[in-house]
Design an enzyme around this catalytic site. Sequence first.
Site, PDB file in Angstrom:
ATOM      1  N   HIS A   1       0.843  -1.200   0.000  1.00 51.25           N
ATOM      2  CA  HIS A   1       0.000   0.000   0.000  1.00 51.25           C
ATOM      3  C   HIS A   1       0.868   1.235   0.000  1.00 51.25           C
ATOM      4  O   HIS A   1       2.024   1.204   0.435  1.00 51.25           O
ATOM      5  CB  HIS A   1      -0.927   0.017   1.223  1.00 51.25           C
ATOM      6  CG  HIS A   1      -0.188  -0.112   2.524  1.00 51.25           C
ATOM      7  ND1 HIS A   1       0.234  -1.324   3.000  1.00 51.25           N
ATOM      8  CD2 HIS A   1       0.222   0.813   3.416  1.00 51.25           C
ATOM      9  CE1 HIS A   1       0.876  -1.139   4.150  1.00 51.25           C
ATOM     10  NE2 HIS A   1       0.885   0.155   4.423  1.00 51.25           N
TER      11      HIS A   1
ATOM     12  N   HIS B   1       0.803   5.337   1.316  1.00 48.49           N
ATOM     13  CA  HIS B   1       0.158   6.336   2.171  1.00 48.49           C
ATOM     14  C   HIS B   1       0.105   7.657   1.391  1.00 48.49           C
ATOM     15  O   HIS B   1       1.096   8.047   0.770  1.00 48.49           O
ATOM     16  CB  HIS B   1       0.990   6.608   3.434  1.00 48.49           C
ATOM     17  CG  HIS B   1       1.198   5.424   4.315  1.00 48.49           C
ATOM     18  ND1 HIS B   1       0.594   5.304   5.542  1.00 48.49           N
ATOM     19  CD2 HIS B   1       1.970   4.315   4.180  1.00 48.49           C
ATOM     20  CE1 HIS B   1       0.978   4.167   6.121  1.00 48.49           C
ATOM     21  NE2 HIS B   1       1.819   3.555   5.314  1.00 48.49           N
TER      22      HIS B   1
HETATM   23  P1  5GP Z   1       2.454   0.374   7.098  1.00 49.69           P
HETATM   24  O1  5GP Z   1       3.143   0.507   8.390  1.00 49.69           O
HETATM   25  O2  5GP Z   1       2.249  -1.076   6.799  1.00 49.69           O
HETATM   26  O3  5GP Z   1       3.086   1.140   5.976  1.00 49.69           O
HETATM   27  O4  5GP Z   1       1.054   1.080   7.276  1.00 49.69           O
HETATM   28  C1  5GP Z   1      -0.100   0.423   7.679  1.00 49.69           C
HETATM   29  C2  5GP Z   1      -1.133   1.505   7.928  1.00 49.69           C
HETATM   30  O5  5GP Z   1      -2.380   0.855   8.069  1.00 49.69           O
HETATM   31  C3  5GP Z   1      -0.903   2.304   9.207  1.00 49.69           C
HETATM   32  O6  5GP Z   1      -0.804   3.676   8.882  1.00 49.69           O
HETATM   33  C4  5GP Z   1      -2.112   1.992  10.071  1.00 49.69           C
HETATM   34  O7  5GP Z   1      -2.556   3.114  10.766  1.00 49.69           O
HETATM   35  C5  5GP Z   1      -3.118   1.512   9.066  1.00 49.69           C
HETATM   36  N1  5GP Z   1      -4.041   0.516   9.589  1.00 49.69           N
HETATM   37  C6  5GP Z   1      -3.772  -0.507  10.426  1.00 49.69           C
HETATM   38  N2  5GP Z   1      -4.872  -1.249  10.650  1.00 49.69           N
HETATM   39  C7  5GP Z   1      -5.859  -0.678   9.920  1.00 49.69           C
HETATM   40  C8  5GP Z   1      -7.242  -0.996   9.728  1.00 49.69           C
HETATM   41  O8  5GP Z   1      -7.785  -1.939  10.268  1.00 49.69           O
HETATM   42  N3  5GP Z   1      -7.937  -0.175   8.893  1.00 49.69           N
HETATM   43  C9  5GP Z   1      -7.369   0.900   8.273  1.00 49.69           C
HETATM   44  N4  5GP Z   1      -8.151   1.630   7.487  1.00 49.69           N
HETATM   45  N5  5GP Z   1      -6.073   1.221   8.437  1.00 49.69           N
HETATM   46  C10 5GP Z   1      -5.329   0.436   9.247  1.00 49.69           C
END
Ligand code: 5GP
Length: 145
Positions: free
Chosen positions: A107, A109
């Site tokens: 993903h 951001h």
């Molecule tokens: P990563 O650290 O993998 O780049 O980012 C994961 C993102 O997913 C984080 O910013 C976190 O806040 C978000 N996130 C985690 N769990 C959930 C969820 O259940 N729903 C949504 N919409 N976002 C989530």
Amino acid sequence: MTSIPAYSADNIFAKIIRGEAPSVKIFEDEAALAFMDIFPQTEGHALVAPKRLGAVSLLDVREDDLQTLILAVQRLARATEKALRPDGVRVMQFNGAEAGQTVFHLHFHVIPVWAGRPMRRAHGHGEPADPAKLKELADRIAAAL
Ligand code: 5GP
């Protein structure tokens, strides 16, 4: 890389894509889903993920899926800029736990930033945002697509 696990279809974004877990959606097409981050680092923090399950990170995604995904990222960034009028838009993407990745489904951001309003430092932590507030932001961004 040692901190990138194999893909597991049990991850929360796979559940959201399959409709098994809730999310506040902004837009979707056949290839990508844009939805609000539940632990936003600024007001309007959103995520774009490929709908096809299987890619953990930028390193293992199919090239054709990445091409459509990055266009969805641009679409979201443009709509965020139009709807929320930030001073800048930060696009972030993490590969592996050591790099900061916490959900192991690829993903991006998209985070609007404003002068004088610092981003919350850590992502994926703290109190989840109010769903009604997220819905209001998602509707405003969607209206600017
Ligand atoms: P990563 O650290 O993998 O780049 O980012 C994961 C993102 O997913 C984080 O910013 C976190 O806040 C978000 N996130 C985690 N769990 C959930 C969820 O259940 N729903 C949504 N919409 N976002 C989530």
